[in-house]
Every structure is written in structure tokens, then in C-alpha cells.
Write a protein that holds these residues in place. Structure first.
Motif, PDB file in Angstrom:
ATOM      1  N   GLN A   1       2.286   4.544  -7.248  1.00 12.94           N
ATOM      2  CA  GLN A   1       1.563   3.904  -8.352  1.00 12.94           C
ATOM      3  C   GLN A   1       2.500   3.663  -9.531  1.00 12.94           C
TER       4      GLN A   1
ATOM      5  N   LYS B   1      -2.301   0.973  -8.611  1.00 15.47           N
ATOM      6  CA  LYS B   1      -1.534   0.669  -7.395  1.00 15.47           C
ATOM      7  C   LYS B   1      -0.676  -0.555  -7.680  1.00 15.47           C
TER       8      LYS B   1
ATOM      9  N   ASP C   1       0.822  -1.206   0.000  1.00 11.35           N
ATOM     10  CA  ASP C   1       0.000   0.000   0.000  1.00 11.35           C
ATOM     11  C   ASP C   1       0.863   1.267   0.000  1.00 11.35           C
TER      12      ASP C   1
END
Length: 348
Positions: free
Chosen positions: A62, A101, A58
Motif C-alpha cells: 500500500q 492500494k 494487487d
């Protein structure tokens, strides 16, 4: 700050994780240089293995991928392109891209080879002359992280396929004389509990690094971990907001290290000492030497250095070698301590 609210499923912040420094460092270094070869995390139940792995995915910036491509193909790096994208580019077709992501793919324990590698539609190939491919998890994991929980319980055949794909960066599916190949570059992360069975030594050796985690015994630290988790469970967005700046700083450090990595040098004498340590510890093969060199350079880049120093090697070498030592059932000394002793005598 609105970005925080836009997350579909809030993820525990990586910088909020208390302790488990070995595991966190191994994950960061593999993200900086995926060619280190992944990390095996062995430890007690309930020590935050899965939470930490999801948190690092996370945290990452990106990536740009080619639209309508199954393999998260890179728009300019030839090694990270599928054959479909290469053919389109060679034909002069302009391809659309979008940002996603970093993929985080979980491999379930009951997965089949087809689920992992993908399948070729033979009927379509024979009747229509079209190579029709249903991508598997190795395709989805390209340029991302592939996580295998309880890897020591996974079928050995699947572990072999995983490790081969991780080492070569490609997955090949063959059926009835038809072959399809696609890029599959990912950081392989395995976790397990030693009580549930050990990995075969030859498979363990294929993981670049090995982090051992233990249940925290210190009462004040345990309270801190429980409070941090409770705070997140009650109001995840407040917790994410609290660590937002730290997350951004760590993300920038990782991106800078990735950029700097190719310029980091390691002195010849230091390479000799690394190989001397591997020789003294009777490490089979040269994988230990290679991984230690790579990890040392990644750690130096993470520290913002241009050259690897002795302290950088000391920081990573146990993670790179402890799982490569031959196990002696009569040994009373832990493999990590054995590495430390030899390192102390050679890298004084």
C-alpha cells in the motif's frame, strides 16, 4: 491471515501464474523502476495478459496518500504532490494521510480526451474565479498502473497523450486560457494482439520494454495452467492462502530492490558495450541505450546485487531492444533472435 478474507474482489495471485516469464519480469522491473517507461505486451488471445497485470497491482504494498486530494499526492516527495498540497504545506497546514492500494486504472477503448485528461469547469472559473477541475484517469493513475488493453486499437491521439504524460510525469489541461497541471507518474502497460494491427514504430519506441507471449504448446504445462485457474475459480480464498507466503516473499524482494536501486552501479565498459549493441542493431535514437541501462540496474537490484554484471544485461536487453529494430519485410529472422545474435557476439 484474516486479511485474505477482507478482499472485496479476490485477485489471482501473481506467484500462481504459470509460465509467461518475459511478461512477469518486464512488469516487476517496471514496478521497481517506473522510469524504465512501461511495457508493451503483445501476444495471442487468452494468454493471461490482463490476469497478470491485475495480479502485479494487487501484489504491491500500500502507498500513503494525502487525504481529500484527487491525485494520490505523496506527503513528502515534492515531485509527486499536486499544487493544492504544495500550497497547503507552504501555508504550514498539517495534512491528514491514509493508506491505499496501488491504483490500477483501466483505460477503455472508447475513452475521450476529457475522460483521460480531466476537464476544467469554465463557468465556475469565470463567474466565481475558482479553478474547478474534474480529474480524469491520468489523475487517478498517479503513483499506480495505467493499463490499456488492445492499445493498438486505441486512437493515435490518445496514445500520444498517454505517452507524453508517462514520459514527463505530468498532465496539463488547458482551456480558454486557464491551465491546470498535476503529477501523473504511472507505469504504463499496454497489451494487444498483433493480428489486430501493429502500433506505429514511433509509438512502439516510446514503450520502455516489449514482452512477447505465445500460447503454451506443451500439454503438461497447459494442464497445469487450466488446473490452477479452475482451483482459483472454485475457491479463490484457498488459492490465495496457498500462495500467501510466496506473495509476501516477492513483495519483500520488490520493496528491497526499490530501496537498493539508487546504489546499484553499472561499469563504464559495460555501458559502452550496451551502446555498441544498439549501434550494431541500427537502433534509432538513444532511448534503447537508456532503457537497457535502467532495466539492467533494476534487475541487478532485484537480484540483491550492488553492481550490474554481464548476465544481468543479457537477461533484459532483448526486452528493451526488440521493438526498436527497423522492420525489413524480407527478413526471415525474428527481431528477438537478431538482438540475441549481436548480444552473444559483443557480450561473450
Amino acid at each position: 491471515m484474516n486479511k485474505i478474507k477482507n478482499q472485496t474482489r479476490p485477485v489471482f495471485p501473481f506467484t500462481a501464474i504459470v509460465g509467461q516469464e518475459e511478461m512477469k519480469l518486464a512488469l516487476i522491473l517496471n514496478v521497481i523502476d517506473p522510469k524504465i517507461g512501461g511495457v508493451m505486451i503483445m501476444g495471442d488471445r487468452g494468454t493471461g495478459k490482463s490476469t497478470t497485470i491485475r495480479a502485479i497491482a494487487d501484489l504491491l504494498p500500500q502507498i500513503e496518500v494525502v487525504s481529500e486530494d484527487f491525485f494520490n499526492s505523496h506527503i513528502s516527495d515534492y515531485d509527486l504532490m499536486s499544487d493544492f498540497v504544495k500550497n497547503q504545506m507552504e501555508s504550514g497546514i498539517t495534512l491528514a494521510t491514509h493508506m491505499i492500494k496501488v491504483p490500477m486504472v483501466d483505460l477503455p477503448l472508447g475513452a475521450t480526451e476529457d475522460r483521460l485528461c480531466g476537464t476544467i469547469d469554465i463557468e465556475k472559473a469565470l463567474n466565481e474565479g475558482i479553478k474547478s477541475f474534474d480529474p480524469g484517469l491520468l489523475a487517478k493513475a498517479n503513483r499506480g498502473i495505467l493499463y490499456v488493453d488492445e492499445v493498438n486499437l486505441l486512437d493515435d491521439h490518445l496514445v500520444d497523450i498517454l505517452l507524453d504524460a508517462a514520459a514527463s510525469g505530468w498532465n496539463t489541461v488547458e482551456r480558454e486560457g486557464i491551465s491546470i497541471r498535476h503529477p501523473s507518474r504511472f507505469v504504463l502497460v499496454g497489451s494487444g494482439n498483433p493480428e489486430e494491427g501493429e502500433l506505429r514504430p514511433q509509438l512502439l519506441d516510446r514503450f520502455g520494454m516489449h514482452a512477447e507471449i505465445r500460447t503454451v504448446r506443451e500439454a503438461s504445462l497447459r494442464v497445469q495452467i487450466v488446473e490452477q485457474r479452475s482451483k482459483f475459480d472454485q475457491n479463490p480464498y484457498d488459492c490465495i492462502k496457498e500462495f500467501y507466503e510466496k506473495q509476501i516473499q516477492l513483495k519483500e524482494s520488490i520493496v528491497n530492490a526499490q530501496t537498493k536501486l539508487s546504489d546499484v552501479l553499472i561499469d563504464y565498459d559495460l555501458k559502452v558495450k550496451i551502446s555498441q549493441i544498439c549501434g550494431e542493431l541500427n537502433v534509432d535514437g538513444l532511448r534503447g541505450d537508456i532503457v537497457t541501462n535502467r532495466a539492467s540496474r533494476a534487475f541487478a537490484a532485484y537480484q540483491g546485487k550492488d553492481q550490474v554484471e554481464v548476465e544481468d544485461v543479457k537477461r533484459v536487453i532483448t526486452l528493451c531492444l526488440r521493438h526498436r529494430l527497423r522492420k525489413d519485410p524480407l527478413d526471415t529472422i525474428d527481431s528477438g533472435m537478431k538482438v540475441d545474435q549481436v548480444v552473444s557476439s559483443i557480450l561473450s
